[in-house]
Design a protein around this motif. Structure first.
Motif, short mmCIF file in Angstrom:
data_model
loop_
_atom_site.label_atom_id
_atom_site.label_comp_id
_atom_site.label_asym_id
_atom_site.label_seq_id
_atom_site.Cartn_x
_atom_site.Cartn_y
_atom_site.Cartn_z
N LEU A 1 -36.78 -4.69 2.88
CA LEU A 1 -35.64 -4.42 2.00
C LEU A 1 -35.65 -5.35 0.78
O LEU A 1 -35.32 -4.95 -0.33
N ASN A 2 -36.09 -6.59 1.00
CA ASN A 2 -36.20 -7.53 -0.14
C ASN A 2 -37.26 -7.06 -1.13
O ASN A 2 -37.08 -7.17 -2.34
N LEU A 3 -38.35 -6.55 -0.58
CA LEU A 3 -39.42 -6.04 -1.44
C LEU A 3 -38.93 -4.83 -2.24
O LEU A 3 -39.23 -4.70 -3.44
N VAL A 4 -38.18 -3.97 -1.58
CA VAL A 4 -37.63 -2.78 -2.26
C VAL A 4 -36.68 -3.21 -3.38
O VAL A 4 -36.77 -2.71 -4.51
N LYS A 5 -35.80 -4.17 -3.05
CA LYS A 5 -34.83 -4.63 -4.06
C LYS A 5 -35.53 -5.25 -5.27
O LYS A 5 -35.07 -5.14 -6.39
N ARG A 6 -36.65 -5.90 -5.01
CA ARG A 6 -37.39 -6.56 -6.09
C ARG A 6 -37.93 -5.53 -7.10
O ARG A 6 -38.02 -5.80 -8.29
N TYR A 7 -38.31 -4.37 -6.62
CA TYR A 7 -38.97 -3.39 -7.51
C TYR A 7 -38.16 -2.13 -7.76
O TYR A 7 -38.59 -1.28 -8.53
N GLU A 8 -37.02 -1.96 -7.10
CA GLU A 8 -36.31 -0.68 -7.21
C GLU A 8 -35.86 -0.37 -8.63
O GLU A 8 -35.91 0.77 -9.08
N LYS A 9 -35.46 -1.40 -9.36
CA LYS A 9 -34.96 -1.18 -10.72
C LYS A 9 -36.09 -0.67 -11.62
O LYS A 9 -35.91 0.28 -12.39
N SER A 10 -37.25 -1.30 -11.50
CA SER A 10 -38.41 -0.86 -12.31
C SER A 10 -38.77 0.57 -11.98
O SER A 10 -39.03 1.38 -12.87
N VAL A 11 -38.80 0.87 -10.68
CA VAL A 11 -39.23 2.22 -10.27
C VAL A 11 -38.16 3.25 -10.66
O VAL A 11 -38.50 4.35 -11.13
N PHE A 12 -36.90 2.88 -10.52
CA PHE A 12 -35.82 3.82 -10.87
C PHE A 12 -35.86 4.12 -12.38
O PHE A 12 -35.78 5.28 -12.79
N ASN A 13 -36.01 3.09 -13.19
CA ASN A 13 -36.05 3.29 -14.64
C ASN A 13 -37.32 4.03 -15.08
O ASN A 13 -37.29 4.81 -16.01
N TYR A 14 -38.42 3.76 -14.34
CA TYR A 14 -39.65 4.53 -14.57
C TYR A 14 -39.35 6.01 -14.32
O TYR A 14 -39.70 6.88 -15.12
N GLY A 15 -38.67 6.29 -13.21
CA GLY A 15 -38.32 7.67 -12.86
C GLY A 15 -37.40 8.29 -13.90
O GLY A 15 -37.56 9.46 -14.27
N LEU A 16 -36.47 7.48 -14.42
CA LEU A 16 -35.55 7.99 -15.44
C LEU A 16 -36.30 8.41 -16.71
O LEU A 16 -36.03 9.45 -17.29
N ARG A 17 -37.21 7.54 -17.11
CA ARG A 17 -37.96 7.84 -18.33
C ARG A 17 -38.91 9.03 -18.12
O ARG A 17 -39.17 9.79 -19.04
N MET A 18 -39.41 9.16 -16.91
CA MET A 18 -40.36 10.26 -16.64
C MET A 18 -39.64 11.59 -16.44
O MET A 18 -40.16 12.63 -16.80
N THR A 19 -38.47 11.55 -15.82
CA THR A 19 -37.80 12.82 -15.50
C THR A 19 -36.58 13.08 -16.37
O THR A 19 -36.12 14.22 -16.46
N SER A 20 -36.05 12.04 -16.97
CA SER A 20 -34.83 12.08 -17.79
C SER A 20 -33.63 12.61 -17.00
O SER A 20 -32.71 13.19 -17.56
#
Lengths: 183, 216
Positions: free
Chosen positions: A22-41
């Motif tokens: 869960l710590n590992l997920v929290k560390r990268y979730e923001k990057s991955v979520f924003n990546y997803g936002l930019r890719m899918t809008s």
């Protein structure tokens, strides 16, 4: 406070330590979520994509050899999941073709209204086909080199360069139009 | 400058790998080549947008749902064949096998038990001596065999010669008998012919004599 490295968290997660994962997920979730936002809008799509990426990462955690950074490995998986996600959403559309025009409702006002630059960027990226969008995303937001992007997307360095140049030419037109309409 | 060179120069600039000479060329291109300059400007604009981009916070979501059940659940105790002992056992077996192959261990099954030994128990000189003895034995055996064949051949030849001589002798005797018989037959025939001739002459003489008596 002492912060554990990715490798330490991975080792613990592999032993079944839930907190480490869960710590590992929290560390990268923001990057991955924003990546997803930019890719899918789209916020919902970005959330779904993020969940799929982390499920995939957890399943493949045993295969992570430690060569290269965990972040690069994570985004390599994210790129593959994104292409799959895109194919599922638009099965009839070629990867090299441009997306359908962005629907106004994809990003709720409350979510985006305050950041005009974000909107401009995300909308500009929607004018690119998925394969060019992936290169732009990894180059500008991932800060990866051409060689690293080539490895992540499983294509040649020349193809990466070619896609970036084509994407830049398109973005130039889109940004100019956007700038003109804003006036 | 060719498009390929421009692309290469642009790529070096993007990666921050321009040397002094390339930097001059790059700046000159930015001033003189509108298309190149626009590409550079777009890249810089994208960099600015990226720097100004404010990451959105992640909405509440179920992080635990990402965990693979197979990795997180309590692992059942390993079966005995999956334990660490089996790997040590396989390692020991491999080492034993390698030793047996490299030392050329030979296992012989006999009526009264099993004999395990190393194949390399003879020195080279002993092997040479053994080979020499074996070769001599074989030669001796061959010579005896040859002498026996020779003797048999001679006996056979003598037997054939005797048979041939007997045959020749017997065949000569028969031929001579037949020749004599032919000669006797011929002589007898001649004598018969002579008798017939003399008889006829006598008859003729008798006839002549009887005719002369009548005339007188």
């Amino acid at each position: 406070m002492f912060e554990q490295s990715d490798e330490q968290l991975i080792k613990k997660a592999l032993k079944g330590n839930k907190t480490a994962w869960l710590n590992l997920v929290k560390r990268y979730e923001k990057s991955v979520f924003n990546y997803g936002l930019r890719m899918t809008s789209n916020k919902d799509d970005a959330l779904d994509l993020m969940q799929e990426v982390f499920i995939s990462v957890h399943k493949s955690l045993l295969n992570y050899s430690g060569e290269g950074t965990f972040r690069a490995w994570l985004f390599r998986i994210a790129s593959f999941r994104c292409v799959e996600f895109y194919r599922r959403k638009r099965p009839m559309q070629e990867l090299s073709s441009t997306d359908e025009p962005v629907c106004e409702a994809v990003l709720p006002e409350s979510f985006l209204i305050s950041q005009q630059q974000n909107r401009e960027l995300i909308e500009a990226m929607q004018g690119l086909p998925i394969n060019q969008k992936a290169v732009v995303e990894l180059k500008f937001f991932g800060h990866f080199t051409f060689a690293e992007i080539a490895e992540q997307l499983d294509i040649s360095t020349n193809t990466v360069k070619s896609r970036l140049y084509t994407a830049l030419d398109k973005l130039k037109i889109i940004l100019e139009d956007s700038h003109a309409s804003a006036r | 400058m060719q498009a390929q060179d421009k692309s290469l120069l642009f790529a070096h600039w993007v990666e921050g790998e321009l040397n002094a000479e390339q930097k001059v060329t790059f700046q000159r291109l930015c001033l003189n080549d509108a298309e190149f300059a626009k590409r550079v400007a777009t890249y810089e604009r994208m960099q600015t947008l990226e720097q100004q981009y404010q990451d959105y916070d992640v909405p509440q979501w179920d992080r635990e749902a990402t965990m693979d059940v197979a990795l997180t659940t309590e692992k059942p105790p390993r079966a005995w064949w999956k334990g660490a002992g089996i790997s040590w056992l396989s390692l020991a077996a491999s080492v034993t096998a390698i030793c047996m192959v490299s030392l050329n261990v030979q296992v012989q099954l006999k009526d009264d038990g099993v004999l395990i030994g190393l194949a390399n128990r003879y020195t080279e000189a002993q092997i040479a001596e053994l080979v020499e003895t074996k070769v001599q034995d074989i030669n001796q055996e061959n010579l005896q065999q040859l002498a026996l064949y020779q003797q048999q051949l001679q006996q056979q030849q003598q037997q054939f010669s005797t048979q041939l001589a007997d045959y020749i002798l017997s065949s000569n005797r028969t031929e001579r008998k037949e020749d004599f018989a032919e000669l006797i037959k011929y002589v007898n025939q001649q004598r018969n012919d002579d008798q017939i001739y003399y008889a006829r002459q006598l008859n003729l003489l008798e006839a002549n004599l009887s005719q002369g008596a009548f005339k007188e």
